[in-house]
Design a protein around this motif. Structure first.
Motif, short mmCIF file in Angstrom:
data_model
loop_
_atom_site.label_atom_id
_atom_site.label_comp_id
_atom_site.label_asym_id
_atom_site.label_seq_id
_atom_site.Cartn_x
_atom_site.Cartn_y
_atom_site.Cartn_z
N GLY A 1 0.83 -1.20 0.00
CA GLY A 1 0.00 0.00 0.00
C GLY A 1 0.86 1.25 0.00
N ARG A 2 0.29 2.33 -0.50
CA ARG A 2 0.99 3.61 -0.48
C ARG A 2 0.00 4.70 -0.07
NH1 ARG A 2 5.42 2.60 -4.16
NH2 ARG A 2 6.23 0.66 -3.27
N THR B 1 6.26 12.93 -9.95
CA THR B 1 6.84 12.56 -8.65
C THR B 1 5.93 11.57 -7.93
OG1 THR B 1 7.86 14.76 -8.51
CG2 THR B 1 7.78 13.46 -6.49
N VAL B 2 4.64 11.83 -7.96
CA VAL B 2 3.67 10.91 -7.34
C VAL B 2 3.74 9.54 -8.01
CG1 VAL B 2 1.22 10.44 -7.01
CG2 VAL B 2 2.13 12.73 -6.54
N ALA B 3 3.76 9.53 -9.34
CA ALA B 3 3.80 8.25 -10.06
C ALA B 3 5.04 7.46 -9.69
CB ALA B 3 3.74 8.50 -11.56
N PHE B 4 6.17 8.14 -9.52
CA PHE B 4 7.38 7.44 -9.08
C PHE B 4 7.17 6.81 -7.70
CE2 PHE B 4 11.16 7.92 -6.32
CZ PHE B 4 11.87 6.82 -6.77
N LEU B 5 6.62 7.57 -6.78
CA LEU B 5 6.43 7.06 -5.42
C LEU B 5 5.44 5.90 -5.37
CD1 LEU B 5 6.45 10.36 -3.34
CD2 LEU B 5 8.28 8.66 -3.57
N ALA B 6 4.54 5.84 -6.34
CA ALA B 6 3.59 4.73 -6.41
C ALA B 6 4.17 3.52 -7.11
CB ALA B 6 2.32 5.19 -7.14
N SER B 7 5.37 3.64 -7.66
CA SER B 7 5.95 2.59 -8.48
C SER B 7 6.83 1.65 -7.67
CB SER B 7 6.78 3.21 -9.61
OG SER B 7 8.01 3.71 -9.10
N GLU B 8 7.23 0.55 -8.33
CA GLU B 8 8.14 -0.39 -7.70
C GLU B 8 9.51 0.25 -7.44
OE1 GLU B 8 7.02 -3.20 -6.73
OE2 GLU B 8 5.10 -3.11 -7.78
#
Length: 238
Positions: free
Chosen positions: A123-124, A212-219
């Motif tokens: 989860g994030r 930036t958000v997409a990176f933090l949601a990524s593997e």
């Protein structure tokens, strides 16, 4: 907002974005969809309609997400409001409305979505805050700056609380971003002055926050939690 579908999409990670109809929120939705997430918007103007200043409405929105999609893997709290209020004009009802939107709503949503995240071991919780907490804006932004600093505190508590369950919590604290809302509240010339102060001499745009958000949601962000990423063009360095 993508509608629930059958088959393989049931295992697709679901990202819930509050304020997803706004300039930054819609950019976040687009970036998450591009990275393979199924997205759900919680907003007054689109998706699952919700008044995030209301506990009842916020809890109902969480229930709708789970009823329709069965899960939330990534919660992005983009919803926000400006209500200029210097100390001299301090007003408890207005203060509490802003605090409810900025702090209580993401906490209620995290409470609702955490059990499923725990069950899946992933989860994030990703919160949009502001770099204004380190270099506070004009005195009239007292409630905005205070609430964003408190949201970072909430993020770190969630990181500690759920780290053992495979759940990460992080914040994205952008600098002044060129959006219609920002243009409506900052003084004439303020946007240009911020760009002049940045190391990178260009205006910040919603996509800067979204990527930036997409990176933090990524593997790729698996080793990160409890952190604040600051896409502000180097307006000041940490």
């Amino acid at each position: 907002m993508r509608e629930p579908t059958e088959g393989a999409a049931r295992d697709q990670r679901v990202a819930v974005v509050t304020g997803g109809a706004g300039a930054i929120g819609s950019a976040v939705v687009a970036a998450l969809e591009a990275s393979g997430h199924r997205t759900v918007v919680i907003d007054r103007a689109a998706g699952i309609a919700c008044d995030l200043s209301s506990e009842e409405s916020t809890r109902q929105a969480a229930e709708e997400v789970l009823a329709m999609y069965g899960r939330c893997d990534v919660l992005v709290h983009c919803a926000g409001m400006f209500d200029p209020m210097p100390v001299s004009d301090f007003n408890i009802p207005r203060w509490r409305t802003l605090m409810a939107v900025h702090i209580e709503a993401p906490l209620l949503l995290a409470q609702a979505f955490a059990p499923g995240m725990i069950a899946r071991g992933f989860g994030r919780f990703l919160f949009i805050t502001s770099d204004g907490q380190w270099l506070p804006m004009d005195a009239e932004f007292l409630p905005y700056v205070t609430s964003k600093a408190a949201l970072n505190g909430l993020m770190r508590n969630l990181a500690v609380t759920f780290g053992g369950d495979g759940i990460a919590a992080m914040a994205v604290a952008p600098g002044l971003t060129d959006t219609p809302l920002a243009r409506s509240v900052v003084k004439d010339g303020a946007m240009e002055a911020v760009v002049d102060a940045q190391v990178l001499k260009r205006a910040l745009v919603p996509a800067d926050v979204a990527h930036t958000v997409a990176f933090l949601a990524s593997e790729g962000a698996e080793a990160l939690t409890g952190q604040i990423l600051v896409p502000n063009g180097g307006a000041y360095l940490y």
